[in-house]
Enzyme design. Structure first.
Site, PDB file in Angstrom:
ATOM      1  N   HIS A 168      36.676  23.715  36.981  1.00 21.31           N
ATOM      2  CA  HIS A 168      36.912  25.160  36.988  1.00 21.31           C
ATOM      3  C   HIS A 168      35.926  25.788  37.973  1.00 21.31           C
ATOM      4  O   HIS A 168      34.833  25.263  38.214  1.00 21.31           O
ATOM      5  CB  HIS A 168      36.671  25.695  35.570  1.00 21.31           C
TER       6      HIS A 168
ATOM      7  N   ASP B 217      30.999  20.950  30.672  1.00 21.18           N
ATOM      8  CA  ASP B 217      31.789  22.151  30.415  1.00 21.18           C
ATOM      9  C   ASP B 217      32.789  21.803  29.321  1.00 21.18           C
ATOM     10  O   ASP B 217      33.778  21.116  29.555  1.00 21.18           O
ATOM     11  CB  ASP B 217      32.499  22.570  31.715  1.00 21.18           C
TER      12      ASP B 217
ATOM     13  N   GLN C  16      37.387  23.736  27.209  1.00 20.28           N
ATOM     14  CA  GLN C  16      38.721  23.310  26.792  1.00 20.28           C
ATOM     15  C   GLN C  16      38.678  22.241  25.706  1.00 20.28           C
ATOM     16  O   GLN C  16      39.663  22.044  24.997  1.00 20.28           O
ATOM     17  CB  GLN C  16      39.487  22.773  28.005  1.00 20.28           C
TER      18      GLN C  16
ATOM     19  N   LYS D 214      38.260  30.575  23.331  1.00 21.11           N
ATOM     20  CA  LYS D 214      39.243  29.505  23.523  1.00 21.11           C
ATOM     21  C   LYS D 214      39.423  28.666  22.261  1.00 21.11           C
ATOM     22  O   LYS D 214      40.321  27.828  22.202  1.00 21.11           O
ATOM     23  CB  LYS D 214      38.834  28.609  24.701  1.00 21.11           C
TER      24      LYS D 214
ATOM     25  N   CYS E 184      41.989  29.103  38.148  1.00 17.36           N
ATOM     26  CA  CYS E 184      40.574  29.070  38.542  1.00 17.36           C
ATOM     27  C   CYS E 184      40.136  27.645  38.848  1.00 17.36           C
ATOM     28  O   CYS E 184      39.014  27.225  38.518  1.00 17.36           O
ATOM     29  CB  CYS E 184      39.682  29.688  37.462  1.00 17.36           C
TER      30      CYS E 184
END
Length: 409
Positions: A126, A203, A206, A229, A367
């Protein structure tokens, strides 16, 4: 609700927004990768705070403030348990994954890297896991090296082994790609990074809504995620970092609550994790995040992963039968995300027509422009699943695609 037998119809019923009608059709929400919908318990938790407990935290000796502080710090403990961190000192509340990565880039990397040192990112990142490192590259003269992926949208561990060196100081990688659904082997990547003395930043924006995350088992140095999220409020997120690293890091921002004492000559910083939480925090957001964690624990992340995998398999099978449709990203290990393009049709046109059927999908570069460049497409249509989706949603998605295809081709 038993973790061995989950009625996902009852799970779906906990989301009031799914009663919304769009253009005369019941809403089919397939954009959880951008932001998830919120169960009633999260909405109620935030509302209750503002209605019954609204006060600043850590600063008042009166009952209202003490109750707000108790809930805020209780949320931190829930996050610690959720990630299996060793201590609440390792849990820093931030606005989201983007701020967490920027915090690490500013407070750890900028103090530990010099010209010629290297940060490695993957091709599927991202933008929020690319741009902060580019800013450091331009400021400090460090190298930014890209670990490429194959045509399935997978990275190769042997390729990472070939990239790392004594100059590598940080490997920063997504746990699960927002554009492709690829789940990366971050535990093995951490071992490779550590073999040359590098740190690893993950990260997890997700990943946390879809799978269990154990930061001690992963042995990651930094892990970030966003509440919105994973069925929580917007504007709240978490940076996990090993305590020894946080102790040595300089504060990211200055202001109230991150200090122990201030004079015009000297400032002494607060203890962890408050050293990194300047100003009034997003109290209601943390409380809502705790409620979202309760929701996920009740459903069971393993149950949720199985449910979403079944949806992914069914959607993949159905989409593969549409002539001219190409699925972008077919990794062996995928989460509940499926991106696709249709020959001769721009994704934005397709998504606009699908909205007329009450289908909410994302048509974008997500993104993740380097991903689009890798697959030589301007954008994709992305359907991303959540706990509230079912097979009927997939059937309506397929019907809407076929209707739009007839109109556009």
């Amino acid at each position: 609700m038993s973790k061995n037998s989950v009625d996902f119809a009852q799970v779906r019923a906990q989301f009031p927004i799914l009663e919304v009608v769009e253009n005369g059709f019941p809403l089919v929400y397939l954009d959880s990768g951008a932001t998830s919908q919120k169960p009633q318990r999260v909405i109620d938790a935030v509302t209750q705070y503002y209605r019954e407990e609204n006060a600043n935290v850590h600063r008042g000796v009166y009952g209202l403030s003490e109750r707000a502080t108790e809930k805020y710090e209780g949320a931190r403990e829930k996050v610690r348990t959720f990630l299996n961190a060793k201590s609440t000192k390792e849990i820093v509340f931030v606005r989201g994954t983007t701020e967490a990565i920027n915090l690490v880039a500013h407070s750890w990397v900028s103090e530990n890297l010099t010209e010629g040192d290297e940060v490695i990112v993957t091709e599927m990142e991202h933008h929020s896991n690319i741009v902060p490192w580019q800013l450091l590259r331009d400021k400090l003269g460090i190298r930014l090296t890209v670990l490429r992926m194959n045509q399935k949208g997978e990275i190769c561990l042997n390729a990472l082994k070939g990239l790392v060196s004594e100059k590598t100081k940080m490997v920063s990688v997504t746990h699960m790609s927002n554009a492709l659904g690829t789940i990366n082997p971050v535990k093995e990547m951490a071992e490779i990074a550590h073999s040359v003395g590098a740190k690893i930043m993950v990260d997890g924006a997700q990943a946390t809504p879809h799978m269990s995350v154990d930061v001690q088992d992963l042995d990651c140095d930094f892990y970030a995620f966003s509440g919105h999220k994973m069925y929580g409020p917007t504007g709240i997120g978490v940076l996990y970092a090993k305590e020894a690293l946080l102790e040595k890091m300089a504060p990211y921002q200055g202001g109230g609550d991150m200090i122990y004492s201030v004079s015009f000559d000297k400032t002494e910083y607060n203890v962890l994790p408050y050293k990194f939480e300047a100003g009034t925090p997003h109290i209601s957001g943390a409380i809502g995040l705790a409620a979202a964690i309760d929701f996920l624990n009740e459903v069971g992340l393993d149950n949720l992963a199985r449910h979403e995998h079944a949806l992914l398999e069914y959607a993949t099978e159905q989409l593969s039968q549409i002539d001219g449709l190409r699925i972008i990203g077919q990794a062996e290990n995928k989460g509940g995300v499926i991106s696709f393009v249709l020959d001769g049709v721009h994704p934005h046109d397709m998504a606009t027509l699908m909205d007329q059927d009450g289908i909410a999908v994302r048509a974008s570069h997500h993104c993740a422009m380097p991903v689009m460049q890798h697959f030589n497409v301007p954008a994709t249509i992305r359907a991303s699943f959540g706990a509230y989706n079912n097979f009927e949603d997939i059937d309506r998605l397929i019907a809407s695609i076929n209707d739009a295809k007839e109109m556009l081709l």
